[in-house]
Design a protein around this motif. Structure first.
Motif, short mmCIF file in Angstrom:
data_model
loop_
_atom_site.label_atom_id
_atom_site.label_comp_id
_atom_site.label_asym_id
_atom_site.label_seq_id
_atom_site.Cartn_x
_atom_site.Cartn_y
_atom_site.Cartn_z
N MET A 106 0.83 -1.20 0.00
CA MET A 106 0.00 0.00 0.00
C MET A 106 0.87 1.26 0.00
SD MET A 106 -2.96 -1.16 -0.38
CE MET A 106 -3.63 0.48 -0.49
N LEU A 107 1.95 1.25 0.78
CA LEU A 107 2.84 2.42 0.82
C LEU A 107 3.54 2.62 -0.52
CD1 LEU A 107 4.34 1.91 4.38
CD2 LEU A 107 2.78 3.75 3.65
N ASP A 108 3.82 1.54 -1.22
CA ASP A 108 4.51 1.64 -2.52
C ASP A 108 3.62 2.15 -3.65
OD1 ASP A 108 6.85 0.74 -1.39
OD2 ASP A 108 6.63 -1.33 -2.09
N LEU A 109 2.29 2.09 -3.49
CA LEU A 109 1.38 2.53 -4.56
C LEU A 109 1.65 3.95 -5.03
CD1 LEU A 109 -2.23 1.23 -3.77
CD2 LEU A 109 -0.68 0.49 -5.58
N GLY A 110 1.94 4.84 -4.09
CA GLY A 110 2.12 6.25 -4.46
C GLY A 110 3.53 6.66 -4.75
N ARG A 111 4.47 5.79 -4.45
CA ARG A 111 5.88 6.14 -4.69
C ARG A 111 6.15 6.21 -6.18
NH1 ARG A 111 7.75 2.60 0.07
NH2 ARG A 111 7.68 4.16 1.71
N ASN A 112 6.97 7.14 -6.54
CA ASN A 112 7.43 7.29 -7.93
C ASN A 112 6.32 7.63 -8.91
OD1 ASN A 112 10.09 6.61 -7.12
ND2 ASN A 112 9.49 4.45 -7.17
N PHE A 113 5.21 8.14 -8.43
CA PHE A 113 4.16 8.58 -9.36
C PHE A 113 4.53 9.95 -9.89
CE2 PHE A 113 0.39 11.12 -10.27
CZ PHE A 113 -0.16 10.35 -11.28
N HIS A 114 4.55 10.08 -11.20
CA HIS A 114 4.84 11.35 -11.85
C HIS A 114 3.80 11.56 -12.94
CE1 HIS A 114 8.63 11.30 -9.74
NE2 HIS A 114 8.87 10.10 -10.22
N GLY A 115 2.74 12.20 -12.57
CA GLY A 115 1.66 12.43 -13.52
C GLY A 115 0.72 13.47 -12.96
N PRO A 116 -0.39 13.68 -13.63
CA PRO A 116 -1.37 14.67 -13.16
C PRO A 116 -1.91 14.32 -11.78
CG PRO A 116 -1.91 13.86 -15.37
CD PRO A 116 -0.81 13.01 -14.86
N ASP A 117 -2.08 15.32 -10.95
CA ASP A 117 -2.61 15.09 -9.60
C ASP A 117 -3.93 14.32 -9.62
OD1 ASP A 117 -0.54 16.24 -8.19
OD2 ASP A 117 -1.54 18.18 -7.91
N ALA A 118 -4.79 14.63 -10.57
CA ALA A 118 -6.10 13.96 -10.63
C ALA A 118 -5.96 12.46 -10.85
CB ALA A 118 -6.95 14.57 -11.74
N GLN A 119 -4.85 12.02 -11.46
CA GLN A 119 -4.66 10.60 -11.74
C GLN A 119 -3.75 9.91 -10.72
OE1 GLN A 119 -3.28 10.32 -15.81
NE2 GLN A 119 -5.35 10.51 -16.61
N ALA A 120 -3.37 10.59 -9.67
CA ALA A 120 -2.52 9.99 -8.65
C ALA A 120 -3.24 8.81 -8.00
CB ALA A 120 -2.15 11.01 -7.59
N PRO A 121 -2.52 7.72 -7.70
CA PRO A 121 -3.16 6.55 -7.10
C PRO A 121 -3.82 6.89 -5.77
CG PRO A 121 -0.76 6.32 -7.09
CD PRO A 121 -1.07 7.56 -7.84
N ARG A 122 -4.97 6.28 -5.55
CA ARG A 122 -5.73 6.56 -4.34
C ARG A 122 -6.40 5.29 -3.83
NH1 ARG A 122 -6.58 10.82 -7.59
NH2 ARG A 122 -6.08 12.86 -6.77
N SER A 123 -6.74 5.35 -2.56
CA SER A 123 -7.59 4.34 -1.94
C SER A 123 -8.87 5.01 -1.50
CB SER A 123 -6.90 3.72 -0.73
OG SER A 123 -5.90 2.81 -1.10
N MET A 124 -9.96 4.33 -1.72
CA MET A 124 -11.26 4.77 -1.21
C MET A 124 -11.57 3.85 -0.04
SD MET A 124 -11.68 7.10 -3.39
CE MET A 124 -11.37 7.56 -5.07
#
Length: 188
Positions: free
Chosen positions: A42-60
């Protein structure tokens, strides 16, 4: 009435990662993956994301007395299609606490992710599921994908990167590319 909370994977706290991991292990104990492994995942999901904020990985998530009782995540993935590259929302780790089943919690967290597609943040969501769960997603507007799906980056590039028997996409009423799909990474 339960409220869905959005957690940005880029800034996910260790406490929330642990709570999600505990739920995932409770729901899928036979996976053989530890709470620590799932927490790190779960912590790794957001690491190294480089893209639009709206498309950043998320959990609901949905909480009851501070405890996470329902979860769904999406990971952005740029896939290769015969029509060109397409960045989709990969739906993953959809689950609800067995003690709270039958209350529509899974539907609430999945609908939050599908709302991003309805708002054109992503053109599609692409995901795998079992034949037992397939009707749940079809009721929400998903449909089967019959394309041959590969992972050109895998050890066996022609092998399917997904392990479940059903591949679905949302929504069913948009034109989906024909031909082979390159997931360009492992299944999720």
């Amino acid at each position: 009435m339960y409220q869905v909370e959005t957690l940005d994977a880029r800034v996910l706290t260790i406490a929330d990662a642990r709570a999600i991991a505990e739920l995932i292990v409770k729901v899928w104990p036979k996976s053989g993956k530890s709470v620590e492994f799932r927490e790190q995942q779960m912590l790794d999901l957001g690491r190294n994301f480089h893209g639009p904020d709206a498309q950043a990985p998320r959990s609901m998530v949905i909480r009851e007395s501070g405890r996470i009782i329902a979860h769904a995540a999406f990971v952005p993935r740029t896939i290769g299609t015969t029509s060109g590259d397409l960045t989709i929302a990969g739906l993953a780790r959809v689950c609800s606490d067995p003690d709270f089943r039958g209350q529509g919690l899974g539907e609430l967290v999945v609908r939050e992710i599908f709302a991003l597609i309805d708002k054109q943040v992503f053109p599609f969501s692409l995901f795998q599921t079992s034949t037992v769960v397939r009707p749940f997603y079809e009721k929400l507007g998903a449909c089967p994908v019959t394309n041959y799906i590969v992972n050109s980056l895998g050890d066996d590039p022609r092998a399917s990167p997904f392990w479940d028997e059903v591949i679905l996409r949302y929504p069913k009423d948009r034109q989906w590319p024909e031909g082979e799909i390159d997931l360009r990474g492992p299944g999720y």
